[in-house]
Design an enzyme around this catalytic site. Structure first.
Site, short mmCIF file in Angstrom:
data_model
loop_
_atom_site.label_atom_id
_atom_site.label_comp_id
_atom_site.label_asym_id
_atom_site.label_seq_id
_atom_site.Cartn_x
_atom_site.Cartn_y
_atom_site.Cartn_z
N TYR A 51 -9.83 5.11 3.54
CA TYR A 51 -10.57 3.86 3.74
C TYR A 51 -10.06 3.13 4.98
O TYR A 51 -8.96 3.35 5.47
CB TYR A 51 -10.47 2.96 2.50
N HIS B 69 1.08 -6.70 -0.32
CA HIS B 69 -0.34 -6.43 -0.39
C HIS B 69 -0.77 -6.23 -1.83
O HIS B 69 0.06 -6.05 -2.72
CB HIS B 69 -0.70 -5.19 0.43
N HIS C 200 2.75 -6.61 -4.01
CA HIS C 200 3.93 -5.75 -4.07
C HIS C 200 4.22 -5.23 -2.66
O HIS C 200 3.32 -5.20 -1.81
CB HIS C 200 3.76 -4.61 -5.06
#
Length: 360
Positions: free
Chosen positions: A123, A188, A250
């Site tokens: 992605y 993130h 995390h």
């Protein structure tokens, strides 16, 4: 930067951010004894330039949040040292093939002290995004990343299925993160509109730690005290869902990567996840394009490596995602998380915590 005298980011961070034990010894009463009706305030010096005020109530809230994180994590040691050694040889083969240019362009993402290898699904994120910000990530079109290697199925996924960690057919995305000493990944949340829950990771080569609720600051680089630190051992499997996956960030801190470490992240993409438009031709396969010149990305960390400007990938991250881009996310429970299927129909308590989402 080499003149600063630090061998890598871990030493620099250690000098600038106090450990938890040091913080406990630096409490300063912020109020007089007569103000017993209010919470006592304490000042914690995190660097020579900044001071942050914390109250007893804040500490209690952090403990409660840490409890929420811990309760939504499953961890188990599954792979023996012999099994780890075999899988680590396969990871080395992936690195060699990547350096030889034998993968599709979007399979390999190179960054200083950390390389990523996407299989099954990849992605867009970071500088690849046409429009910056959380929720803008999109899957590549089918065929733009290489398929999941057979050894990942045979040596890792099948083992997890047999142990009941994931159900048959759950995993369709595998990412290998290969860290060198001092490497990191900033705070993130895995894109909720791309990936179902849970998120499964398996650690190899060395022990490390996964931190939750850290704040990264840049120029100079600093990392705040985490809300919760989860040790991750070689051969261990970590499963994130619920609060740990959706409501708190995390990260991997530079000081937690003391030796080379690799992690295989196994996820399932959502059927309605957006994909990039078909406006350009799909990247050619290795047989259809000339072999790329090998790049020395899988290198050893030198005494000055961590002080080269290009090593500070997190400086680039801060520019990619401005600090004021915050998103209030709704909770998403995965119908695929078989162990929490009953709870997915129940509304989950929202902490109201604002989470700064960054690319993974």
């Amino acid at each position: 930067m080499a003149s600063s005298g630090y061998s890598d980011l871990r030493e620099k961070l250690k000098s600038m951010t106090p450990h938890r034990e040091e913080i406990n010894n630096k409490f300063v009463d912020g109020m007089s004894n007569g103000s017993s009706g209010k919470a006592r305030k304490r000042k914690i010096r995190e660097s020579d330039d900044d001071e942050f005020e914390h109250s007893d109530d804040c500490a209690e809230n952090m403990e409660q949040e840490a409890s929420r994180v811990k309760s939504s994590i499953l961890q188990e040691s599954i792979f023996s040292p012999e099994e780890c050694a075999l899988i680590e040889e396969k990871i080395d083969d992936v690195v060699t093939r990547g350096e030889a240019g034998l993968y599709r362009d979007h399979t390999v993402d190179r960054a200083p002290l950390r390389n990523k290898y996407f299989f099954g699904e990849g992605y867009t994120y970071g500088s690849q995004l046409e429009k910056r910000g959380p929720g803008q990530e999109k899957l590549y079109r089918k065929g733009e990343v290489d398929e999941i290697p057979s050894w990942v199925h045979d040596l890792v996924i099948k083992r997890l299925v047999s142990r009941g960690v994931v159900p048959e057919g759950f995993v369709n995305s595998a990412v290998i993160n290969d860290y060198q000493p001092g490497g990191c990944i900033v705070s993130h949340v895995d894109p909720q509109h791309i990936f179902a829950r849970p998120i499964v990771s398996v650690s190899f080569f060395s022990d490390s730690a996964l931190c939750f609720g850290c704040r990264f600051q840049f120029k100079p680089i600093r990392v705040s005290e985490p809300v919760f630190v989860l040790p991750v051992r070689r051969g261990s499997v970590t499963v994130l869902s619920g609060y740990a996956a959706d409501d708190i960030t995390h990260c991997i801190r530079p000081q937690d990567i003391k030796e080379r470490r690799a992690v295989i992240i196994l996820r399932k993409t959502r059927p309605d996840a957006p994909r990039v438009d078909s406006g350009s031709p799909i990247s050619a396969s290795p047989a259809e394009r000339p072999t790329l010149k090998a790049k020395r990305t899988h290198r050893r960390a030198t005494s000055s490596a961590a002080h080269r400007p290009r090593v500070l990938e997190m400086d680039k991250e801060e520019n990619r995602h401005p600090s004021n881009s915050r998103s209030r996310r709704h909770s998403i429970s995965s119908e695929n998380y078989w162990k929490r299927g009953q709870d997915s129909e129940k509304p989950r308590e929202s902490s109201g915590r604002k989470v700064k989402m960054r690319r993974h």
